[in-house]
Design a protein around this motif. Structure first.
Motif, PDB file in Angstrom:
ATOM      1  N   GLU A  35      59.693  68.950  -0.712  1.00  0.00           N
ATOM      2  CA  GLU A  35      58.333  69.064  -1.226  1.00  0.00           C
ATOM      3  C   GLU A  35      58.204  68.685  -2.692  1.00  0.00           C
ATOM      4  OE1 GLU A  35      55.216  72.324   0.270  1.00  0.00           O
ATOM      5  OE2 GLU A  35      57.220  73.072  -0.063  1.00  0.00           O
ATOM      6  N   VAL A  36      59.222  69.034  -3.484  1.00  0.00           N
ATOM      7  CA  VAL A  36      59.136  68.723  -4.916  1.00  0.00           C
ATOM      8  C   VAL A  36      59.740  67.351  -5.221  1.00  0.00           C
ATOM      9  CG1 VAL A  36      59.118  71.116  -5.655  1.00  0.00           C
ATOM     10  CG2 VAL A  36      61.296  69.904  -5.469  1.00  0.00           C
ATOM     11  N   GLY A  37      60.023  66.590  -4.178  1.00  0.00           N
ATOM     12  CA  GLY A  37      60.429  65.204  -4.393  1.00  0.00           C
ATOM     13  C   GLY A  37      61.867  65.023  -4.790  1.00  0.00           C
ATOM     14  N   ILE A  38      62.747  65.914  -4.318  1.00  0.00           N
ATOM     15  CA  ILE A  38      64.168  65.696  -4.584  1.00  0.00           C
ATOM     16  C   ILE A  38      64.745  64.894  -3.422  1.00  0.00           C
ATOM     17  CG2 ILE A  38      66.419  66.827  -4.783  1.00  0.00           C
ATOM     18  CD1 ILE A  38      65.154  68.952  -6.436  1.00  0.00           C
ATOM     19  N   PRO A  39      65.200  63.681  -3.704  1.00  0.00           N
ATOM     20  CA  PRO A  39      65.771  62.880  -2.628  1.00  0.00           C
ATOM     21  C   PRO A  39      67.134  63.448  -2.228  1.00  0.00           C
ATOM     22  CG  PRO A  39      66.005  61.740  -4.727  1.00  0.00           C
ATOM     23  CD  PRO A  39      65.336  63.043  -5.017  1.00  0.00           C
ATOM     24  N   ASP A  40      67.506  63.266  -0.985  1.00  0.00           N
ATOM     25  CA  ASP A  40      68.793  63.740  -0.506  1.00  0.00           C
ATOM     26  C   ASP A  40      68.994  65.248  -0.743  1.00  0.00           C
ATOM     27  OD1 ASP A  40      71.259  63.819   0.579  1.00  0.00           O
ATOM     28  OD2 ASP A  40      72.209  62.411  -0.826  1.00  0.00           O
ATOM     29  N   PRO A  41      68.134  66.073  -0.120  1.00  0.00           N
ATOM     30  CA  PRO A  41      68.216  67.523  -0.354  1.00  0.00           C
ATOM     31  C   PRO A  41      69.551  68.122   0.077  1.00  0.00           C
ATOM     32  CG  PRO A  41      66.654  67.029   1.395  1.00  0.00           C
ATOM     33  CD  PRO A  41      67.029  65.732   0.769  1.00  0.00           C
ATOM     34  N   LYS A  99      49.557  68.302  -7.158  1.00  0.00           N
ATOM     35  CA  LYS A  99      49.491  68.212  -5.692  1.00  0.00           C
ATOM     36  C   LYS A  99      49.791  69.558  -5.040  1.00  0.00           C
ATOM     37  CE  LYS A  99      50.824  63.380  -5.062  1.00  0.00           C
ATOM     38  NZ  LYS A  99      52.041  62.568  -5.096  1.00  0.00           N
ATOM     39  N   GLN A 100      50.875  70.184  -5.518  1.00  0.00           N
ATOM     40  CA  GLN A 100      51.284  71.453  -4.917  1.00  0.00           C
ATOM     41  C   GLN A 100      50.216  72.522  -5.109  1.00  0.00           C
ATOM     42  OE1 GLN A 100      53.840  72.245  -3.017  1.00  0.00           O
ATOM     43  NE2 GLN A 100      54.523  70.125  -3.021  1.00  0.00           N
ATOM     44  N   ARG A 101      49.567  72.513  -6.269  1.00  0.00           N
ATOM     45  CA  ARG A 101      48.573  73.532  -6.538  1.00  0.00           C
ATOM     46  C   ARG A 101      47.379  73.389  -5.586  1.00  0.00           C
ATOM     47  NH1 ARG A 101      43.975  74.942  -9.508  1.00  0.00           N
ATOM     48  NH2 ARG A 101      43.490  72.876 -10.293  1.00  0.00           N
ATOM     49  N   SER A 102      46.927  72.155  -5.399  1.00  0.00           N
ATOM     50  CA  SER A 102      45.747  72.024  -4.539  1.00  0.00           C
ATOM     51  C   SER A 102      46.126  72.266  -3.080  1.00  0.00           C
ATOM     52  CB  SER A 102      45.087  70.659  -4.744  1.00  0.00           C
ATOM     53  OG  SER A 102      45.997  69.639  -4.451  1.00  0.00           O
ATOM     54  N   ARG A 103      47.354  71.933  -2.709  1.00  0.00           N
ATOM     55  CA  ARG A 103      47.769  72.169  -1.326  1.00  0.00           C
ATOM     56  C   ARG A 103      47.880  73.670  -1.045  1.00  0.00           C
ATOM     57  NH1 ARG A 103      51.735  72.689   2.110  1.00  0.00           N
ATOM     58  NH2 ARG A 103      53.435  73.012   0.638  1.00  0.00           N
ATOM     59  N   ARG A 104      48.378  74.416  -2.039  1.00  0.00           N
ATOM     60  CA  ARG A 104      48.636  75.837  -1.820  1.00  0.00           C
ATOM     61  C   ARG A 104      47.498  76.741  -2.288  1.00  0.00           C
ATOM     62  NH1 ARG A 104      54.418  77.026  -1.957  1.00  0.00           N
ATOM     63  NH2 ARG A 104      55.542  75.079  -1.700  1.00  0.00           N
TER      64      ARG A 104
END
Lengths: 282, 321, 316
Positions: B135-141, B196-201
């Motif tokens: 969700e926070v855009g970390i590739p390869d979690p 983005k996260q704020r409006s989604r949540r």
């Protein structure tokens, strides 16, 4: 124009600093009295008739088992302790600071040698190392001082080298280099004033440790030898008597405590007074 | 709408010599709202934020006021309950992502610990943590979970910290200059991510910053702090388009506008902010204000509410709208 | 021509990890007298390394920095040691750039007296004059740095640089550590001084809005190379390199309040200078990259007389 206060003014604003200075000055005065032979009694003179007297009008601190005046012996012991402390810390400061500053500023192999050597010395317990050196050098007060100086030199190397390393990286040192200042000027005017404070504080603190180390060596039978007086030796000799002649143990111990506390307070006071940023708040 | 968070008359002092650091701070935040607190160093913005979570540094204390969160006064809560609220309902993101993570624990374990500590019921904690990283855009979690913080770049670390702070779906996120230590292109990414996260949540947010530019397009309302007090509050539009406090106006005017092609002299505010404890009963901005009058030096202007906007100034600049 | 930086490389070997930080990778720039060159770039772009090389704190690994046709620095020994460098530096951090135990008047006086820049009897008035020029009143000259605000300290740093009467003043993020309301003051001072004394600046910052405000020419740096060079208005109005475009788009713009544009112009982060991508160092983040970009390092080529770009997709 208002005159700028110097560090002495700031030092005098701190109560604990004044108390420390007074304690140390009292002890120095007493040592000087003894040094000039003005003590009420000869510290070595035995008076078997007056043995083990409690504190009284003639013998302020009482007498020991040989009837020697404990006050006169205490101040003579203080004189010896302070002499050893001053000489040993003086030597340690001279060599330690020079090596530390040079090593820290120049870096490279010089620094490596300095650091490795001091690490080796550090690896030994201080009192054991001093014991070993005194054993091989001899028992005179100069030998004792040299032994303590060797033990303390690495402390001063560290105390000087650490700040030099961090100050060297400061922008104002880079700026001094860009301004084309010579190395002696950079060392003397820009680096040393900024490492001076921790060194002065360390001197004050080390003096108190040196007194304890000298006392410890005498206590263990090295360093000052009987019948000469030294605070450590007096404590050592008084051990057996303490149960029935408390004064023989108490007064030399109190002297050690007073001078150590005094020097520590002086060290703290100097640390605050020498830092322009710290004193601005007062 | 109901206030989610309200600070009422909050004053913070040093414990030893009773120096006032913030005075009479009033802030309220309704659910889902984002408020920016803007101020320079020493304005008390960070202390205000820290006081909400009871995280004031040693030697500094709240001496009066209330902090109400969701109907509870945080200042009078049991430590137990406060710990529960921290992280679960209010979480915080700090300026320095380097020190916000434990260097000797993998990022994955640190995230799992958050779930564990708060007994958060999720079916599969590992996949929950993995999703939060995506969700926070970390590739390869997968790899990120096994990594230690020093293996991350500054931007990735801040993303991980944000992931951690969002893990328990808090109602309120407090962000203390989270992008100040980052490069501009990374700052941009983080701002976009948070937005983005704020409006989604539908999450509320308190964003603390010294940089007006950052909050212009991020928050709904802005509070401007100066020398320990709030001097102006309003909607973002009001604050940026028609600032009424001379300090707010000066601050805005002193910023070079990125999109402008003018290179005229920057407007500047003479002098430096006073220490909050030295202000006394006068306007703290009086010494630097170009509109100063006698009254400003004799009494303290209080925040005067006019609808959605309030300003602490006897002679506010006339609104241009 | 005042200063010529010609194909300079700077590598820092790291002993523990046996890697090399490639701080500068073939950078060429000219600064002419009276001109302000702005350098903008993010962390790791090498902008501060360049400053240290120009003033002679360090030497380039390869390439030359020449000053009016004399080789300023070459090899391991730096020829300005114990000499006043013709380039002076103003640092970012006003707290560590002044000796905390030196009164500010003394700090300026020392520059003049150490190099005998003025007759003995003129030094005092020169110190006063320099402080006045930067807006510090004479009665503050006996203060210590900690008694000054950040902005005042930065002014003293500027006065100290001026005291050396340099050909070039390098300003390395001079306002980044200052409070917003103080920044404008220092920026205005820099502009005034330039006008009054015809100074030459190298203004280094990560903040394009500051660089834009003061520079005649802007160089955009990325991982140790210049990717775009042009007059300030060309670079801002008509950016050509995709990195320059992204940098401009990333500046928070407070003149337009409202909903944030959520599109991010640039993904990913700056790669580590120990491991620079092959070919164009930017291609891993570049929105217009083509396969060829990973094969060849694009050279800085002119697209107009005054604007150059290092991008093979732009210059075709």
């Amino acid at each position: 124009m208002k005159r700028e206060k110097n560090w002495v003014n700031y030092y005098l604003q701190s109560t604990s600093g004044i108390v420390g200075a007074v304690l140390v000055l009292i002890m120095i005065t007493l040592s000087l009295i003894s040094a000039f032979g003005l003590a009420p009694h000869d510290p070595l003179e035995q008076n078997p008739m007056d043995a083990l007297q409690g504190p009284n009008g003639t013998y302020w601190f009482g007498t020991d088992q040989f009837g020697r005046d404990i006050f006169s012996r205490s101040i003579d012991g203080m004189r010896r302790s302070l002499s050893v402390a001053l000489l040993s810390v003086g030597l340690a400061t001279l060599f330690g600071v020079t090596l530390g500053v040079v090593g820290g500023y120049l870096g490279r192999w010089i620094d490596n040698i300095v650091v490795r050597t001091s690490d080796v010395i550090f690896a030994f317990p201080a009192i054991l190392l001093a014991l070993a050196i005194v054993n091989s050098l001899g028992n005179s007060w100069i030998d004792t001082s040299v032994a303590i100086a060797i033990v303390y030199t690495p402390i001063f190397i560290r105390v000087a080298r650490g700040p030099v390393l961090s100050v060297k990286e400061m922008d104002y040192i880079k700026s001094a280099r860009v301004l084309g200042y010579s190395s002696p000027r950079i060392l003397g005017r820009h680096i040393m004033p900024n490492v001076f404070a921790p060194i002065v504080v360390q001197v004050a603190l080390s003096l108190s440790w040196a007194i304890l180390t000298e006392s410890g060596l005498s206590f263990l039978g090295l360093g000052t030898q009987p019948p000469d007086a030294s605070l450590g030796l007096m404590v050592s000799e008084a051990q057996a008597l303490a149960a029935f002649a408390w004064w023989s143990l108490a007064f030399p111990s109190i002297f050690i405590t007073i001078v150590v506390i005094g020097l520590n307070l002086v060290g703290d006071g100097l640390r605050d007074a020498l830092d322009p940023a710290r004193r601005s708040t007062s | 709408m109901r206030d989610l968070l309200s600070l009422q008359g909050l004053s913070i002092q040093t414990s030893s010599d009773k120096r006032s650091l913030t005075a009479d701070v009033n802030i309220s935040l309704v659910e889902g709202e984002a408020l920016g607190i803007v101020g320079e160093s020493g304005s008390g913005k960070t202390l205000t934020a820290l006081s909400i979570l009871g995280l004031l540094p040693r030697g500094v204390e709240v001496v009066s006021g209330e902090i109400n969160f969701n109907g509870e006064n945080l200042l009078s809560l049991e430590p137990e309950r406060l710990r529960e609220i921290r992280g679960k309902e209010i979480s915080m993101v700090y300026q320095d992502p380097m020190t916000a993570l434990n260097p000797v624990m993998t990022v994955g374990n640190q995230l799992l610990e958050v779930l564990d500590y708060h007994n958060h019921e999720v079916k599969n904690p590992e996949s929950h943590v993995r999703e939060s990283l995506i969700e926070v855009g970390i590739p390869d979690p997968e790899r990120a979970l096994k990594s230690y913080p020093h293996e991350f770049s500054g931007g990735m670390r801040q993303r991980a910290v944000i992931a951690m702070s969002l893990l328990l779906s808090p109602k309120l996120l407090i962000a203390d200059e989270p992008t100040t230590a980052l490069d501009v292109t990374i700052q941009r990414q983080i701002l976009s991510l948070v937005s983005k996260q704020r409006s989604r949540r539908q999450m509320s947010m308190l964003w603390i910053t010294h940089d007006l530019g950052v909050v212009a397009n991020l928050v709904d309302r802005v509070a401007v702090m100066y020398a320990g007090r709030i001097v102006e509050v309003g909607t973002t539009k009001q604050i940026f388009n028609s600032p009424q406090h001379p300090y707010t106006q000066g601050l805005l005017a002193s910023l070079p506008v990125a999109s402008s092609r003018s290179r005229s002299r920057l407007a500047s505010i003479p002098g430096v902010p006073p220490k909050p404890w030295l202000v006394g009963q006068s306007c703290s901005f009086a010494d630097r204000c170009q509109f100063v009058q006698i009254r400003c030096r004799e009494s303290l202007p209080l925040l005067d509410a006019q609808g959605s906007k309030s300003v602490a100034c006897f002679y506010p600049i006339a609104s241009s709208t | 021509m005042t200063l010529v930086i010609d194909n300079v490389f700077k590598k820092y070997p790291i002993r523990q990890s046996k890697t090399v930080v490639n701080a500068l990778n073939g950078i060429s720039l000219n600064i002419s007298k009276g001109q302000t060159l702005g350098i903008v770039g993010e962390s790791g772009c090498g902008k501060s390394t360049l400053a240290r090389l120009i003033v002679g704190l360090e030497s380039p690994t390869q390439g030359a920095i020449t000053w009016r046709d004399n080789v300023l620095l070459r090899g391991s020994k730096n020829q300005w040691r114990n000499h006043l460098s013709p380039a002076q530096l103003v640092f970012q951090d006003p707290y560590s750039s002044l000796n905390p135990r030196q009164r500010i008047g003394e700090c300026i006086r020392e520059v003049i007296s150490a190099h005998n820049l003025r007759k003995k009897e003129e030094i005092d008035s020169r110190v006063t004059e320099l402080l006045k020029v930067v807006g510090i009143s004479e009665d503050m000259k006996n203060r210590y740095p900690h008694q000054l605000s950040g902005g005042q300290r930065q002014r003293v740093s500027i006065a100290r640089a001026l005291a050396a009467e340099p050909e070039l003043i390098i300003l390395d993020e001079p306002v980044s550590a200052l409070d917003v309301s103080v920044r404008a003051d220092v920026m205005n001072l820099l502009v005034d001084l330039r006008k009054e004394f015809g100074l030459t600046y190298l203004f280094i910052s990560h903040d394009l809005s500051m660089v834009r405000h003061i520079s005649d020419v802007i160089a955009v740096m990325y991982l140790g190379r210049v990717v775009e060079l042009g007059t300030w208005d060309e670079v801002l109005d008509n950016p050509q390199h995709p990195y320059t475009k992204a940098l401009i788009a990333a500046i928070p713009d407070h003149s337009q309040v409202g909903q944030m544009d959520l599109t991010v112009s640039l993904e990913g982060e700056v790669p580590s200078p120990t491991n620079i991508p092959l070919g164009c160092a930017f291609h891993v983040r570049c929105p217009i990259a083509v396969p060829n970009c990973s094969k060849m390092i694009p050279q800085l080529l002119p697209i107009k007389s005054s604007q150059s770009v290092a991008c093979s997709e732009v210059v075709k």
